[in-house]
Design an enzyme around this catalytic site. Sequence first.
Site, PDB file in Angstrom:
ATOM      1  N   HIS A 148       0.828  -1.201   0.000  1.00  0.00           N
ATOM      2  CA  HIS A 148       0.000   0.000   0.000  1.00  0.00           C
ATOM      3  C   HIS A 148       0.868   1.258   0.000  1.00  0.00           C
ATOM      4  O   HIS A 148       0.591   2.215  -0.719  1.00  0.00           O
ATOM      5  CB  HIS A 148      -0.917   0.000   1.230  1.00  0.00           C
ATOM      6  CG  HIS A 148      -1.954  -1.072   1.203  1.00  0.00           C
ATOM      7  ND1 HIS A 148      -3.240  -0.856   0.738  1.00  0.00           N
ATOM      8  CD2 HIS A 148      -1.906  -2.377   1.572  1.00  0.00           C
ATOM      9  CE1 HIS A 148      -3.936  -1.975   0.831  1.00  0.00           C
ATOM     10  NE2 HIS A 148      -3.144  -2.907   1.325  1.00  0.00           N
ATOM     11  N   ASP A 192      -6.351   5.520   2.020  1.00  0.00           N
ATOM     12  CA  ASP A 192      -6.287   4.149   1.542  1.00  0.00           C
ATOM     13  C   ASP A 192      -7.623   3.447   1.830  1.00  0.00           C
ATOM     14  O   ASP A 192      -8.431   3.913   2.626  1.00  0.00           O
ATOM     15  CB  ASP A 192      -5.139   3.445   2.278  1.00  0.00           C
ATOM     16  CG  ASP A 192      -4.846   2.062   1.737  1.00  0.00           C
ATOM     17  OD1 ASP A 192      -5.493   1.116   2.216  1.00  0.00           O
ATOM     18  OD2 ASP A 192      -3.990   1.933   0.867  1.00  0.00           O
TER      19      ASP A 192
END
Length: 490
Positions: free
Chosen positions: A40, A131
């Site tokens: 990520h 995110d």
Amino acid sequence: MCHPTTKPSKHPIFFSLCSNRRLVMKQTELVFIPSPGIGHLAATVEIAKLMTHRDRRLSITILIVKFPFGSNDSMTSDSDTIRFLTLPPVEVSPGTTGITEFLKPQIPLVRDAVHELTRSNSVRLGGFVIDMFCTSMIDVADEFEVPSYLFFTSSAAFLGFMFHLQFLHDYEGLDFNEFKDSDAELEVPSYANPVPGKVFPSVMFDKEGGGAEKFLYHTRRFRQVKGIMVNTFVELESHAIQSFSGSTIPPVYPVGPVLKTQGGSVGGQQDASAVMSWLDDQPPSSVVFLCFGSMGGFGGDQVKEIAHGLERSRHRFLWSLRQPSPKGKIESPSNYAKVEEVLPEGFLQRTARIGKVIGWAPQVAILAHSAVGGFVSHCGWNSTLESIYYGVPVATWPMFAEQRINAFEMVKDLGLAVKIKMNYNKDSSYVVSAQEIEIGLKNLMNIDNEVRKKREEMKKISRKVMIEGGSSHFSLGHFIEDMMANIPCN
């Protein structure tokens, strides 16, 4: 809310003229909050670089949340418009098993960090880019009265799956357990083929641990953002992206493939020279690379079956072998101290001329090497995009999260992969047999298969979409324009 009276120029200073206010000249600051985990974080850093390179009015602060274990790699950027701020460690209760719970104590730290950022009169806070697991940070953005945006680091098809399943659950009473370990199929608009329950993410069936509720919670919050950047491109997922047309979800911007293609893999400290030197000695497209992601590892029984399958296939191989993390804990897999103790007796000696077993792997550098002709992958989305970018055919072996449905999309919808398994779950006791592995490897390395031809064509497309005139280049510009129009005038 006030908006600029003129179209923003490419000048590095943002000119904002609001009614009854002075002309204000400020840099636009975005706060990026990625989930912990190198996959990520790496994608977040790369999209930040693309945005600041594209528009000099932007500066970005990336807030780094770290797990209390594993690698402590520092992030760097050669850009003076990107900075990294690592949040202080917080105490994690012993029962914490999921990212959602882990992130909750970070909220006050994020709030304090943004307060510090906004003290400067030269900074205009433009919004939060979060995110997919950081949706609780939308509340912090609301406190600062700025919009939130989502950077979705998985596929457009899976994004559509989340929205559709949340809608069916909330408004039509769908019980996810109807599909648990089932061949029953569900029509999902973002997939070209009906999706079987056995490839649904296992978290959807986790009622006791709260996984199903977390899935729903995050998806509901996705609907509150102003826009969604997705790490994909129109030519790869045209069906999925077209399925969003006319829907009530926030605008979707395909901006990928967003990849770190320079400097090797982020997250590894091992000297990769021995691996690359070994690959240099192999014939072109002859090596099968086996790697299962930053969280992928296998126990002894499965390791032996993989070894037997490799040996029987007679293909050259490079195998990143790691032992699994303790069950029920958020910890990274580790290298085996003595791989010979977990492998079949004599395996390393018998395969010494054609194979190499390693621990951590510099994945990007390996996929880019001309000797690699196939990739046995866990089907994490970053790895999927990397394999497409380098034109390496994939045999699917998903481990957890949305990887099973990624494998389904690659094999069934897009015809860009062959399967070893599509419905594997690392937490189950099922062991994939050597025979299944051998068959999958032979299909993967068949030089005449249709998958290999499609991969080569998609490789060429993936290189073009990010440059001027490409679909993702255009989409990113569109996102920046829309985002700038949403900035409050303070």
